[in-house]
Design a protein around this motif. Structure first.
Motif, short mmCIF file in Angstrom:
data_model
loop_
_atom_site.label_atom_id
_atom_site.label_comp_id
_atom_site.label_asym_id
_atom_site.label_seq_id
_atom_site.Cartn_x
_atom_site.Cartn_y
_atom_site.Cartn_z
N LEU A 156 0.65 -1.16 -0.32
CA LEU A 156 -0.05 0.04 0.00
C LEU A 156 0.73 1.34 0.14
CD1 LEU A 156 -2.60 -0.77 2.46
CD2 LEU A 156 -3.01 -1.40 -0.18
N ASN A 157 2.25 1.52 0.88
CA ASN A 157 2.78 2.38 0.69
C ASN A 157 3.36 2.71 -0.84
OD1 ASN A 157 5.93 3.46 0.88
ND2 ASN A 157 4.70 3.68 3.28
N GLY A 158 3.78 1.26 -1.09
CA GLY A 158 4.40 1.30 -2.96
C GLY A 158 3.01 2.00 -3.69
N PHE A 159 1.81 1.69 -3.50
CA PHE A 159 0.76 2.11 -4.04
C PHE A 159 0.52 3.28 -4.00
CE2 PHE A 159 -3.52 1.90 -5.96
CZ PHE A 159 -3.14 0.78 -7.28
N ALA A 160 0.73 3.63 -2.43
CA ALA A 160 0.08 5.37 -2.19
C ALA A 160 1.46 6.69 -2.95
CB ALA A 160 0.35 6.09 -0.92
N PHE A 161 2.40 6.11 -2.59
CA PHE A 161 3.99 6.73 -3.12
C PHE A 161 3.32 6.94 -4.98
CE2 PHE A 161 7.51 7.74 -5.27
CZ PHE A 161 8.55 8.63 -4.81
N ARG A 162 3.31 6.07 -5.33
CA ARG A 162 2.41 6.44 -7.28
C ARG A 162 1.51 7.04 -7.60
NH1 ARG A 162 6.61 5.38 -10.10
NH2 ARG A 162 7.28 4.14 -9.10
N ALA A 163 0.82 6.87 -6.39
CA ALA A 163 -0.37 7.41 -7.08
C ALA A 163 -0.57 9.33 -6.77
CB ALA A 163 -1.91 6.90 -5.94
N VAL A 164 0.59 9.41 -5.46
CA VAL A 164 1.02 10.78 -5.70
C VAL A 164 2.06 11.29 -6.83
CG1 VAL A 164 2.38 12.47 -4.00
CG2 VAL A 164 0.96 10.86 -2.55
N MET A 165 3.10 10.79 -7.28
CA MET A 165 3.05 11.46 -8.43
C MET A 165 2.98 11.64 -9.66
SD MET A 165 6.11 11.82 -7.14
CE MET A 165 6.64 11.82 -5.11
N VAL A 166 1.93 10.43 -9.74
CA VAL A 166 0.67 10.53 -10.99
C VAL A 166 -0.55 12.11 -10.86
CG1 VAL A 166 -1.09 9.55 -11.95
CG2 VAL A 166 0.84 8.11 -11.65
N ILE A 167 -0.92 11.96 -9.41
CA ILE A 167 -1.61 13.29 -9.63
C ILE A 167 -1.39 14.21 -9.42
CG2 ILE A 167 -3.60 13.91 -8.14
CD1 ILE A 167 -3.49 10.75 -7.27
N THR A 168 0.43 14.18 -8.57
CA THR A 168 0.27 16.46 -8.63
C THR A 168 0.58 16.61 -10.20
OG1 THR A 168 1.39 15.11 -6.78
CG2 THR A 168 2.35 17.30 -7.52
N PRO A 169 0.93 16.14 -10.99
CA PRO A 169 0.79 16.90 -11.76
C PRO A 169 -0.18 17.19 -12.92
CG PRO A 169 2.20 14.75 -12.20
CD PRO A 169 2.20 14.78 -11.69
N LEU A 170 -1.08 16.39 -12.46
CA LEU A 170 -2.65 16.42 -13.06
C LEU A 170 -3.09 16.99 -12.07
CD1 LEU A 170 -4.55 12.84 -13.47
CD2 LEU A 170 -3.30 14.51 -14.80
#
Length: 333
Positions: A156-170
């Motif tokens: 879940l930690n890895g999943f959340a990290f990747r989500a932040v990196m995907v959502i932040t640019p948007l």
């Protein structure tokens, strides 16, 4: 995805042949980078080869460090993790030299670095001391509650990290558009935010290593999960205007997120090392990193599936999900 899920076979190989696994991984990475440099039309397959080679590092290297430093595992893994942060900062700086050396030249620089690392590491990794581990014992370890708690928190930690990196640019693009600025200006802002998170991860990781030595890995896992959630809430609040501060607050939030997110890694890995025997660690770390990195690449798909939700809510919810299994991982004995 090859880089993520490739950790599992790499961990299996590293149980009996840690030195050969690391050397082979670096050789594959160098071959892939060299292929991309000499044949740009084969860049896709070349990156697959490179990813497969780099997948060997985490399960092998973490298991070896845990065996070499049994009494100072947390600090050793933290110092090792700092190397990853330095690499993430130095990589784009090296890539920025392409106007002078060309893209092929940049790839050759990275390939040469892989070969140099391979040569420097030859003969430095100890051979396995014990008898070969049986696959059944590793599977049984995976079925224990403490390891299940750790694997859940890690994935879940890895999943959340990747989500932040995907959502932040948007979100940065939407934020700048609301100010009347063109979306093209979002790229430098996003790059700066990610750099802030990566650089903040250096002192965050070192502080986590010291905290592990004083208090154990369990409480550090839980505290870092709370820190990640706090950072994301500040980041989201700044970008959406829900909290005062705009980009300044978002930058602070990203720094907190980076410090605690990277700091969680040595804690999770140290706890897993504490719960497993040395002879099976590489295989268990292979499973761990396959879940952490492999599954995290599904985060963009989840974000697309939840387009009807506000992206910052998705980001915060995923980070909040890490807290409970982190508490569970702390309390399990």
């Amino acid at each position: 995805m090859v880089y993520g899920f490739g950790a599992f076979p790499a961990g299996w190989l590293a149980v009996k042949h840690p030195s050969e696994t690391l050397a082979g991984g670096l050789a594959l990475a160098a071959i892939g980078l060299g292929l991309a440099a000499t044949s740009p039309e084969r860049t896709g397959p070349a990156l697959v080869i490179t990813g497969a080679g780099l997948a060997a590092y985490h399960p092998t290297g973490i298991a070896v460090l845990a065996e070499i430093y049994p009494d100072g595992t947390g600090r050793a893994l933290a110092r090792n993790g700092v190397g990853g942060n330095v690499g993430q900062v130095a990589g784009p700086l090296l890539a920025a030299t392409w106007p002078w050396v060309g893209p092929q030249g940049v790839l050759w620089v990275f390939a040469a670095a892989a070969v140099a690392t391979l040569l420097l590491g030859l003969g430095t990794i100890p051979a396995p001391a014990g008898p070969p581990v049986r696959g059944r014992s590793v599977l049984l370890a995976l079925l224990t509650l403490p390891v299940i708690a750790l694997e859940t928190a890690s994935a879940l930690n890895g999943f959340a990290f990747r989500a932040v990196m995907v959502i932040t640019p948007l979100e940065v693009e939407d934020f700048l558009t609301s100010l009347g600025t063109t979306a093209e200006n979002a790229a430098p802002t996003v790059a700066l935010l990610i750099a802030v998170a990566t650089i903040a991860g250096i002192p965050g990781t070192l502080a986590a290593g010291r905290a592990i030595e004083r208090n154990g890995a369990g409480p550090v896992i839980f505290v870092t999960a709370l820190g990640v959630l706090t950072g994301v809430l500040l980041l989201a609040g700044g970008l959406t205007g829900a909290l005062p501060g705009d980009l300044w607050l978002a930058t602070v939030g990203m720094a907190i997120f980076g410090a605690f997110s990277y700091g969680s890694q040595p804690a999770l890995n140290t706890r897993l090392a504490d719960l497993t025997d040395a002879d099976g660690r590489a295989m268990l770390f292979g499973v761990t990193f396959a879940l952490r990195f492999g599954l995290s690449f599904g985060a963009p798909l989840l974000v697309l599936a939840l387009v009807q939700w506000q992206a910052t809510h998705v980001m915060a919810a995923l980070c909040a999900l890490v807290v409970l299994p982190s508490l569970w991982a702390w309390k399990q004995r």
